[in-house]
Design an enzyme around this catalytic site. Structure first.
Site, short mmCIF file in Angstrom:
data_model
loop_
_atom_site.label_atom_id
_atom_site.label_comp_id
_atom_site.label_asym_id
_atom_site.label_seq_id
_atom_site.Cartn_x
_atom_site.Cartn_y
_atom_site.Cartn_z
N GLY A 1 1.02 -1.13 0.00
CA GLY A 1 -0.15 0.05 -0.05
C GLY A 1 0.84 1.17 -0.04
O GLY A 1 0.53 2.14 0.38
N GLY B 1 0.02 5.11 -1.45
CA GLY B 1 -0.86 6.00 -0.96
C GLY B 1 -0.33 7.31 0.03
O GLY B 1 0.97 7.49 -0.07
N GLN B 2 -1.17 7.72 0.80
CA GLN B 2 -0.77 8.97 1.36
C GLN B 2 0.27 8.86 2.39
O GLN B 2 1.18 9.56 2.56
CB GLN B 2 -1.96 9.81 2.17
CG GLN B 2 -1.52 11.28 2.74
CD GLN B 2 -2.74 11.67 3.88
OE1 GLN B 2 -3.59 10.78 4.02
NE2 GLN B 2 -2.64 12.98 4.06
N ASP C 1 2.18 -1.83 -4.30
CA ASP C 1 0.81 -1.48 -4.27
C ASP C 1 0.08 -2.10 -5.49
O ASP C 1 0.63 -2.66 -6.48
CB ASP C 1 1.11 0.20 -4.56
CG ASP C 1 -0.29 0.76 -4.17
OD1 ASP C 1 -0.31 1.46 -3.10
OD2 ASP C 1 -1.27 0.67 -4.99
N ASP D 1 -0.98 -7.39 -4.95
CA ASP D 1 -2.45 -7.28 -4.55
C ASP D 1 -2.17 -8.01 -3.02
O ASP D 1 -2.25 -9.13 -3.12
CB ASP D 1 -3.43 -8.13 -5.34
CG ASP D 1 -4.81 -7.93 -4.73
OD1 ASP D 1 -4.95 -7.44 -3.67
OD2 ASP D 1 -5.82 -8.60 -5.54
N TYR E 1 -15.44 0.81 8.74
CA TYR E 1 -13.99 1.17 8.77
C TYR E 1 -13.39 1.00 10.41
O TYR E 1 -12.52 0.14 10.67
CB TYR E 1 -13.54 2.36 8.18
CG TYR E 1 -12.11 3.10 8.71
CD1 TYR E 1 -10.92 2.37 7.94
CD2 TYR E 1 -11.91 3.91 9.43
CE1 TYR E 1 -10.06 2.78 7.80
CE2 TYR E 1 -10.28 4.63 9.34
CZ TYR E 1 -9.38 3.96 8.72
OH TYR E 1 -8.23 4.43 8.85
N LYS F 1 -11.07 -1.91 12.10
CA LYS F 1 -9.70 -1.54 12.73
C LYS F 1 -9.84 -2.07 14.05
O LYS F 1 -8.66 -2.61 14.59
CB LYS F 1 -9.39 0.09 12.81
CG LYS F 1 -9.11 0.73 11.25
CD LYS F 1 -7.87 0.14 10.68
CE LYS F 1 -7.30 0.70 9.52
NZ LYS F 1 -5.96 0.34 9.01
P1 NAD Z 1 -4.26 5.47 0.97
O1 NAD Z 1 -5.76 5.25 0.44
O2 NAD Z 1 -3.88 7.08 0.73
O3 NAD Z 1 -3.40 4.37 0.53
C1 NAD Z 1 -3.46 3.47 0.36
C2 NAD Z 1 -3.02 2.54 -0.73
O4 NAD Z 1 -3.01 1.02 -0.66
C3 NAD Z 1 -3.26 3.09 -2.14
O5 NAD Z 1 -1.94 3.29 -2.76
C4 NAD Z 1 -3.96 1.85 -2.63
O6 NAD Z 1 -3.73 1.82 -4.24
C5 NAD Z 1 -3.43 0.60 -2.00
N1 NAD Z 1 -4.19 -0.46 -2.07
C6 NAD Z 1 -5.43 -0.42 -2.02
N2 NAD Z 1 -5.67 -1.77 -1.98
C7 NAD Z 1 -4.74 -2.63 -2.29
C8 NAD Z 1 -4.46 -3.80 -2.42
N3 NAD Z 1 -5.40 -4.94 -2.37
N4 NAD Z 1 -2.97 -4.51 -2.30
C9 NAD Z 1 -2.02 -3.51 -2.32
N5 NAD Z 1 -2.37 -2.27 -2.31
C10 NAD Z 1 -3.53 -1.69 -2.13
O7 NAD Z 1 -4.26 5.25 2.54
P2 NAD Z 1 -3.27 5.82 3.66
O8 NAD Z 1 -3.81 7.37 4.20
O9 NAD Z 1 -1.85 6.03 3.36
O10 NAD Z 1 -3.55 4.99 4.80
C11 NAD Z 1 -2.77 3.66 4.95
C12 NAD Z 1 -3.24 2.89 6.34
O11 NAD Z 1 -3.19 4.03 7.39
C13 NAD Z 1 -4.66 2.48 6.11
O12 NAD Z 1 -4.59 1.26 6.90
C14 NAD Z 1 -5.32 3.59 6.94
O13 NAD Z 1 -6.51 2.83 7.47
C15 NAD Z 1 -4.48 3.89 7.95
N6 NAD Z 1 -4.84 5.30 8.38
C16 NAD Z 1 -4.51 6.45 7.78
C17 NAD Z 1 -5.10 7.69 8.34
C18 NAD Z 1 -4.89 8.94 7.50
O14 NAD Z 1 -5.26 9.93 7.94
N7 NAD Z 1 -4.26 8.78 6.37
C19 NAD Z 1 -5.38 7.72 9.65
C20 NAD Z 1 -5.71 6.71 10.35
C21 NAD Z 1 -5.38 5.37 9.90
N1 SER Z 2 -7.87 9.81 8.31
C1 SER Z 2 -8.76 8.60 8.72
C2 SER Z 2 -10.09 8.70 8.00
O1 SER Z 2 -10.76 9.74 8.00
C3 SER Z 2 -8.71 8.36 9.83
O2 SER Z 2 -8.56 6.90 10.05
O3 SER Z 2 -10.62 7.79 7.60
#
Ligand code: NAD
Ligand code: SER
Length: 316
Positions: free
Chosen positions: A8, A11-12, A34, A52, A142, A146
């Site tokens: 993954g 992503g962000q 990813d 995947d 979600y 979690k």
């Molecule tokens: P994001 O959506 O920006 O990135 C997720 C990445 O996973 C994407 O690049 C997507 O292409 C990839 N992905 C999706 N399905 C996939 C699969 N089957 N196989 C491989 N890759 C796959 O999410 P993020 O913000 O980077 O978050 C990452 C983790 O952190 C997540 O578990 C999210 O729940 C957790 N999180 C994020 C935040 C936040 O504010 N960004 C806050 C709390 C928790």
């Molecule tokens: N930034 C995340 C969301 O809004 C928190 O897990 O889903």
């Protein structure tokens, strides 16, 4: 030798985490993986593997054959996207985790990082300074995924000795890549719209307070947690972590200090209902005590950094 796989990675969080891990242990030692066909530009300096997270055979054989020692499992559907596809969100957020936990249980991995979220809390949770241990009745798919993930992480640690570590991230604010469909995304979008048109319509109401954090703090926390001695990690579900907290009105007021004509209006949608169930502030004293966590970026600094660094071309 450490060999890290970030699933993954496009992503962000993943984009910035991979960059920092490569600075620390070497470009070739950190593989970005990813679902996306192409490697994000920011990660061109090291290996990329299309993967995947749900393809059990491929994930297993890759990790075993490449002698991966640590996995950071970031692939998930976030809160808003998950509400639109609950069954798939549950599948992705849970099955991907089991594949990795089982590999560690079988001795193929030394360490796992798996992120949780403030979404594990719900409407019955105390909303101010939410403690580490408290009532947790999440009402989103979600949050449910979690919370279940946290329980399974603790179980695999207690029963099988798996070294899995986790943080309940608040809403993360960054400029390297766009957020992926969460309820806190407004606090990133606001900077792009401030730059593009000096105004912003917020999908949350003006006084909705949520815990937030600048990405650099979140990445530092992740690395500090992963490098802490095993014995100091007392929480094996997931650590509360606090950066700052603010409402849409407060972040807008801070932007006005830099752009006096900036205007915000409010048009709450389905994400308001999600935000209303989450805490406004977090007590993270166990993280501070166990592995020395301390945030560095407050709201004022976060706004300054975002306005300086956001590149609106990312939107095209
Ligand atoms: P994001 O959506 O920006 O990135 C997720 C990445 O996973 C994407 O690049 C997507 O292409 C990839 N992905 C999706 N399905 C996939 C699969 N089957 N196989 C491989 N890759 C796959 O999410 P993020 O913000 O980077 O978050 C990452 C983790 O952190 C997540 O578990 C999210 O729940 C957790 N999180 C994020 C935040 C936040 O504010 N960004 C806050 C709390 C928790
Ligand atoms: N930034 C995340 C969301 O809004 C928190 O897990 O889903």
């Amino acid at each position: 030798m450490r060999k890290i796989l970030v699933i993954g990675a496009g992503g962000q969080i993943g984009t910035e985490l991979v960059m920092r891990l490569r600075e620390k242990i070497g470009n070739d030692q950190v593989i970005a993986a990813d679902l996306k066909d192409d490697c994000p530009e920011a990660l061109f300096n090291g290996p990329y593997r299309k993967m995947d997270a749900l393809d059990r055979d491929d994930v297993r054989s890759y990790i075993i054959d490449e002698k991966i020692t640590e996995v950071y499992l970031l692939a998930a559907l976030l809160s808003a996207t998950a509400e639109n596809n609950p069954a798939f969100a549950w599948k992705l957020n849970m099955e991907g985790l089991f594949i990795i936990l089982d590999l560690a249980k079988e001795g193929y991995l030394d360490k796992i990082f798996w992120p949780s979220s403030i979404a594990v809390f719900g409407p019955t949770t105390p909303q101010v300074n939410t403690p580490q241990l408290t009532i947790m009745e999440p009402t989103t798919v979600y949050g449910i995924s979690k919370q279940a993930g946290e329980r399974w992480c603790e179980y695999y640690h207690d029963q099988y000795g798996v070294d899995v570590r986790s943080i309940r991230y608040p809403g993360l604010i960054s400029y390297t890549s766009l957020p992926g469909g969460g309820t806190t995304d407004y606090a990133v979008d606001i900077f792009y719209q401030a730059k593009l048109q000096n105004k912003f319509t917020c999908f949350l109401s003006e006084n909705t307070r949520l815990p937030m954090m600048y990405m650099e703090d979140a990445i530092r926390a992740t690395l500090e947690l992963m490098e802490a001695p095993k014995e100091s990690i007392k929480v094996r579900s997931s650590y509360n972590l606090s950066g700052c907290n603010f409402t849409p009105k407060e972040i807008a007021s801070e932007i006005v200090k830099h752009q006096p004509d900036f205007q915000i209006s409010y048009d709450p949608d389905f994400r308001q209902k999600i935000a209303d169930t989450w805490p406004g502030s977090i007590d993270d004293s166990p993280a501070r005590k166990d592995w020395g966590w301390k945030e560095e970026v407050d709201l004022k600094e976060l706004v300054r950094l975002m306005l300086f660094n956001v590149n609106v071309e990312l939107l095209t």
